[in-house]
Write a protein that holds these residues in place. Structure first.
Motif, PDB file in Angstrom:
ATOM      1  N   THR A   1       0.799  -1.225   0.000  1.00 50.07           N
ATOM      2  CA  THR A   1       0.000   0.000   0.000  1.00 50.07           C
ATOM      3  C   THR A   1       0.830   1.273   0.000  1.00 50.07           C
ATOM      4  OG1 THR A   1      -0.174  -0.121   2.406  1.00 50.07           O
ATOM      5  CG2 THR A   1      -1.969  -1.091   1.135  1.00 50.07           C
ATOM      6  N   THR A   2       2.008   1.227   0.613  1.00 55.04           N
ATOM      7  CA  THR A   2       2.803   2.457   0.692  1.00 55.04           C
ATOM      8  C   THR A   2       3.802   2.522  -0.449  1.00 55.04           C
ATOM      9  OG1 THR A   2       4.561   1.511   2.044  1.00 55.04           O
ATOM     10  CG2 THR A   2       2.638   2.412   3.220  1.00 55.04           C
ATOM     11  N   ASP A   3       4.250   3.729  -0.765  1.00 52.32           N
ATOM     12  CA  ASP A   3       5.269   3.904  -1.792  1.00 52.32           C
ATOM     13  C   ASP A   3       6.548   3.167  -1.407  1.00 52.32           C
ATOM     14  OD1 ASP A   3       3.636   5.412  -3.419  1.00 52.32           O
ATOM     15  OD2 ASP A   3       4.414   7.347  -2.737  1.00 52.32           O
ATOM     16  N   ALA A   4       6.875   3.149  -0.110  1.00 48.42           N
ATOM     17  CA  ALA A   4       8.081   2.461   0.352  1.00 48.42           C
ATOM     18  C   ALA A   4       7.977   0.963   0.089  1.00 48.42           C
ATOM     19  CB  ALA A   4       8.311   2.719   1.832  1.00 48.42           C
ATOM     20  N   GLU A   5       6.833   0.361   0.385  1.00 51.29           N
ATOM     21  CA  GLU A   5       6.655  -1.064   0.116  1.00 51.29           C
ATOM     22  C   GLU A   5       6.772  -1.359  -1.378  1.00 51.29           C
ATOM     23  OE1 GLU A   5       3.650  -2.797   3.511  1.00 51.29           O
ATOM     24  OE2 GLU A   5       2.773  -1.584   1.917  1.00 51.29           O
ATOM     25  N   LYS A   6       6.221  -0.499  -2.194  1.00 50.95           N
ATOM     26  CA  LYS A   6       6.279  -0.702  -3.644  1.00 50.95           C
ATOM     27  C   LYS A   6       7.699  -0.536  -4.174  1.00 50.95           C
ATOM     28  CE  LYS A   6       1.671   1.173  -3.968  1.00 50.95           C
ATOM     29  NZ  LYS A   6       0.907   2.339  -4.388  1.00 50.95           N
ATOM     30  N   ARG A   7       8.461   0.389  -3.588  1.00 55.69           N
ATOM     31  CA  ARG A   7       9.816   0.686  -4.045  1.00 55.69           C
ATOM     32  C   ARG A   7      10.838  -0.307  -3.479  1.00 55.69           C
ATOM     33  NH1 ARG A   7       9.479   5.630  -2.608  1.00 55.69           N
ATOM     34  NH2 ARG A   7      10.558   5.401  -0.650  1.00 55.69           N
ATOM     35  N   ILE A   8      10.784  -0.561  -2.176  1.00 59.57           N
ATOM     36  CA  ILE A   8      11.776  -1.389  -1.497  1.00 59.57           C
ATOM     37  C   ILE A   8      11.340  -2.851  -1.443  1.00 59.57           C
ATOM     38  CG2 ILE A   8      12.971  -1.778   0.690  1.00 59.57           C
ATOM     39  CD1 ILE A   8      12.634   1.290   1.146  1.00 59.57           C
ATOM     40  N   GLY A   9      10.058  -3.080  -1.267  1.00 62.10           N
ATOM     41  CA  GLY A   9       9.521  -4.429  -1.213  1.00 62.10           C
ATOM     42  C   GLY A   9       9.334  -4.934   0.206  1.00 62.10           C
ATOM     43  N   THR A  10       8.791  -6.121   0.281  1.00 60.59           N
ATOM     44  CA  THR A  10       8.605  -6.816   1.549  1.00 60.59           C
ATOM     45  C   THR A  10       8.983  -8.278   1.322  1.00 60.59           C
ATOM     46  OG1 THR A  10       7.072  -7.239   3.374  1.00 60.59           O
ATOM     47  CG2 THR A  10       6.153  -7.336   1.168  1.00 60.59           C
ATOM     48  N   THR A  11       9.593  -8.899   2.308  1.00 60.28           N
ATOM     49  CA  THR A  11      10.082 -10.259   2.137  1.00 60.28           C
ATOM     50  C   THR A  11       9.017 -11.277   2.514  1.00 60.28           C
ATOM     51  OG1 THR A  11      12.341  -9.562   2.598  1.00 60.28           O
ATOM     52  CG2 THR A  11      11.871 -11.902   2.840  1.00 60.28           C
ATOM     53  N   VAL A  12       8.830 -12.248   1.635  1.00 59.62           N
ATOM     54  CA  VAL A  12       8.020 -13.422   1.951  1.00 59.62           C
ATOM     55  C   VAL A  12       9.003 -14.599   1.969  1.00 59.62           C
ATOM     56  CG1 VAL A  12       5.854 -12.549   1.028  1.00 59.62           C
ATOM     57  CG2 VAL A  12       7.393 -13.762  -0.491  1.00 59.62           C
ATOM     58  N   SER A  13       8.800 -15.532   2.904  1.00 63.29           N
ATOM     59  CA  SER A  13       9.758 -16.623   3.027  1.00 63.29           C
ATOM     60  C   SER A  13       9.104 -17.851   3.641  1.00 63.29           C
ATOM     61  CB  SER A  13      10.953 -16.198   3.883  1.00 63.29           C
ATOM     62  OG  SER A  13      10.530 -15.864   5.191  1.00 63.29           O
ATOM     63  N   VAL A  14       9.772 -18.986   3.432  1.00 63.98           N
ATOM     64  CA  VAL A  14       9.368 -20.228   4.078  1.00 63.98           C
ATOM     65  C   VAL A  14      10.630 -21.007   4.412  1.00 63.98           C
ATOM     66  CG1 VAL A  14       8.997 -21.449   1.885  1.00 63.98           C
ATOM     67  CG2 VAL A  14       7.903 -22.295   3.953  1.00 63.98           C
ATOM     68  N   VAL A  15      10.696 -21.494   5.650  1.00 58.87           N
ATOM     69  CA  VAL A  15      11.800 -22.326   6.105  1.00 58.87           C
ATOM     70  C   VAL A  15      11.222 -23.718   6.330  1.00 58.87           C
ATOM     71  CG1 VAL A  15      13.560 -22.695   7.866  1.00 58.87           C
ATOM     72  CG2 VAL A  15      12.893 -20.360   7.249  1.00 58.87           C
ATOM     73  N   PRO A  16      11.571 -24.662   5.439  1.00 56.18           N
ATOM     74  CA  PRO A  16      11.017 -26.003   5.591  1.00 56.18           C
ATOM     75  C   PRO A  16      11.736 -26.755   6.702  1.00 56.18           C
ATOM     76  CG  PRO A  16      12.543 -25.976   3.763  1.00 56.18           C
ATOM     77  CD  PRO A  16      12.445 -24.556   4.277  1.00 56.18           C
ATOM     78  N   GLY A  17      11.012 -27.633   7.352  1.00 57.41           N
ATOM     79  CA  GLY A  17      11.638 -28.498   8.344  1.00 57.41           C
ATOM     80  C   GLY A  17      12.357 -29.641   7.656  1.00 57.41           C
ATOM     81  N   SER A  18      12.816 -30.594   8.425  1.00 63.45           N
ATOM     82  CA  SER A  18      13.558 -31.727   7.885  1.00 63.45           C
ATOM     83  C   SER A  18      12.625 -32.882   7.544  1.00 63.45           C
ATOM     84  CB  SER A  18      14.586 -32.213   8.910  1.00 63.45           C
ATOM     85  OG  SER A  18      15.524 -31.196   9.157  1.00 63.45           O
ATOM     86  N   VAL A  19      13.033 -33.653   6.537  1.00 63.56           N
ATOM     87  CA  VAL A  19      12.331 -34.872   6.149  1.00 63.56           C
ATOM     88  C   VAL A  19      13.377 -35.975   6.000  1.00 63.56           C
ATOM     89  CG1 VAL A  19      10.406 -33.719   5.010  1.00 63.56           C
ATOM     90  CG2 VAL A  19      12.445 -34.255   3.696  1.00 63.56           C
ATOM     91  N   TYR A  20      12.927 -37.227   6.034  1.00 61.41           N
ATOM     92  CA  TYR A  20      13.844 -38.362   5.904  1.00 61.41           C
ATOM     93  C   TYR A  20      14.099 -38.706   4.446  1.00 61.41           C
ATOM     94  CZ  TYR A  20      13.493 -39.321  10.869  1.00 61.41           C
ATOM     95  OH  TYR A  20      13.573 -39.220  12.236  1.00 61.41           O
TER      96      TYR A  20
END
Length: 145
Positions: free
Chosen positions: A89-108
C-alpha cells in the motif's frame, strides 16, 4: 546430523529475525522520515496486490516457519501449501519491497538420513524461489515489490 541441526537452527534464527518488527510504522517523533513516506501529489495511491503461494514438499509431518503477511510456525502434514494475497500500500513497500519466506523443516531420505524438505514460492503464478528440491540448505525467500 549435527550439521543439519546447526544449519537448520541458523536458518530459522535468520528467518525469524528478518521478519521481526512492528506494524506500527516509523517512529512518530521523526517528522522528516514520515514526510518522505507520504505519497507525492499525482504519484497515485493505488494498492499493488500479489497472490503468493508457499509450498513445502515431501511426506510425513514437519515444522514449517513462514513469513506471509505475518510470521508463523506450524506443524504440518506434507505436502503443504499456503496461499495469500499480499497487498503493498505504501510507496516504500512498492519501491523497497517486503520479504516473503518459508523455512522447511527436515524430512527423511530413503536411506534414513535427514535433509531439508523442498520448498517453492510462487508469485502471481510464476515460480520465483526454491531450494533446489531440498538440495540447498537455504530457506526459500523472495523480495516482493
Amino acid at each position: 546430523m549435527r550439521k543439519i541441526i546447526s544449519g537448520t537452527a541458523l536458518v530459522l534464527t535468520a528467518a525469524l529475525l528478518t521478519g521481526c518488527g512492528s506494524d506500527d510504522g516509523p517512529p512518530k517523533a521523526d517528522k522528516s522520515a514520515n514526510a518522505s513516506m507520504k505519497p507525492k501529489p499525482g504519484s497515485g495511491n493505488s494498492e499493488v496486490k500479489h497472490e503468493v503461494t508457499l509450498e513445502v514438499l515431501g511426506h510425513g509431518t514437519s515444522q514449517v516457519y513462514y513469513n506471509l503477511n505475518t510470521n508463523k510456525m506450524e506443524k504440518v502434514q506434507l505436502p503443504w501449501k499456503k496461499t495469500s494475497t499480499v497487498t503493498l500500500t505504501t510507496d516504500a513497500e512498492k519501491r523497497i519491497g517486503t520479504t516473503v519466506s518459508v523455512v522447511p523443516g527436515s524430512v527423511y531420505n530413503a536411506d534414513g538420513t535427514m535433509r531439508a524438505a523442498a520448498c517453492v514460492i510462487t508469485v502471481d503464478g510464476k515460480k520465483v524461489a526454491d531450494n533446489e528440491g531440498g538440495k540447498s540448505n537455504k530457506m526459500c525467500e523472495y523480495n516482493l515489490k
